[in-house]
Design a protein around this motif. Structure first.
Motif, short mmCIF file in Angstrom:
data_model
loop_
_atom_site.label_atom_id
_atom_site.label_comp_id
_atom_site.label_asym_id
_atom_site.label_seq_id
_atom_site.Cartn_x
_atom_site.Cartn_y
_atom_site.Cartn_z
N VAL A 75 42.84 0.24 11.36
CA VAL A 75 42.56 -1.08 11.92
C VAL A 75 42.29 -0.91 13.42
N TYR A 76 41.18 -1.43 13.87
CA TYR A 76 40.80 -1.36 15.29
C TYR A 76 40.88 -2.76 15.87
N ILE A 77 41.81 -2.96 16.79
CA ILE A 77 41.93 -4.23 17.52
C ILE A 77 41.22 -4.04 18.85
N ALA A 78 40.06 -4.65 18.99
CA ALA A 78 39.25 -4.40 20.19
C ALA A 78 39.86 -5.04 21.44
N GLY A 79 40.61 -6.14 21.28
CA GLY A 79 41.18 -6.82 22.43
C GLY A 79 40.15 -7.68 23.15
N ASP A 80 40.48 -8.09 24.35
CA ASP A 80 39.58 -8.95 25.12
C ASP A 80 38.49 -8.10 25.76
N THR A 81 37.35 -8.05 25.10
CA THR A 81 36.25 -7.25 25.60
C THR A 81 34.93 -7.83 25.12
N ILE A 82 33.91 -7.62 25.89
CA ILE A 82 32.56 -7.90 25.44
C ILE A 82 32.05 -6.68 24.66
N TRP A 83 30.90 -6.82 24.00
CA TRP A 83 30.27 -5.67 23.39
C TRP A 83 29.62 -4.81 24.47
#
Length: 202
Positions: free
Chosen positions: A100-108
């Motif tokens: 599971v990858y939790i990207a967090g607060d980020t744009i692409w």
């Protein structure tokens, strides 16, 4: 009451960064000070100062309860605003070749693609809503960014969070679902309603 019952059943808390929509005074007050707090070394001292005694600091990668936990990088906006938003990170949780990858607060941006390439996650959790200040570009993913994640990771299920969670989110569930539907991604890109829960088995 319901919240207190849920807090009794959790094993740990993963904190991506210290912005108040992720880690606030209520969290500090309500959480048991002995509960494992998983965080990057950048914010560990701050959390320790708040009285938490069981901090699992992840510099790059570690093993915890037979789960491999890695930190990932993020970009919380662009230009001067992105710099002022400070350091943010995500997490990858891996067990028995399931991830599971939790990207967090980020744009692409390119780093997100590199993380997907490296970890090959079954599930990707992104922050949508296109939150934007009065000036500057969005500081979390827009619907367009979310479509890019789905397109780049066709074997992954993508979960969109953060929608309508803060006042400066300019894309709500209705709009985001419409974009997902128009791109034929409704079976692989999912948005939960408030209070709805799902178990990710891995």
């Amino acid at each position: 009451e319901e919240l207190h019952e849920k807090l009794k059943r959790i094993d740990a808390v993963a904190v991506t960064h210290l912005h108040p929509d992720h880690w606030d005074a209520d969290a500090v007050e309500l959480l048991d000070k002995n509960i494992p707090i998983i965080c990057s070394d950048v914010i560990a001292d701050h959390i320790a100062e708040q009285g938490f005694t069981n901090i699992i600091t992840v510099h790059d990668r570690l093993q915890w309860n037979n789960i491999e936990i890695s930190t990932t990088r993020g970009r919380h906006g662009t230009g001067e605003i992105g710099e002022k938003m400070g350091i943010v990170n995500g997490f990858v949780f891996k067990k028995d070749n399931k991830t599971v990858y939790i990207a967090g607060d980020t744009i692409w941006y390119d780093e997100i693609a590199l993380e997907i390439d490296q970890h090959q996650p079954q599930h990707i959790i992104v922050a949508g809503g296109a939150a934007t200040f009065d000036v500057g570009d969005p500081i979390i993913m827009t619907s367009e960014d979310i479509i890019k994640v789905c397109t780049y990771a066709p074997e992954s299920t993508v979960w969109v969070t953060h929608l309508e969670a803060v006042s400066h989110c300019r894309e709500d569930r209705k709009y985001t679902r419409k974009q997902i539907l128009e791109n034929g991604l409704e079976k692989k890109c999912l948005i939960l309603d408030d209070g709805e829960e799902v178990e990710l088995h891995f």
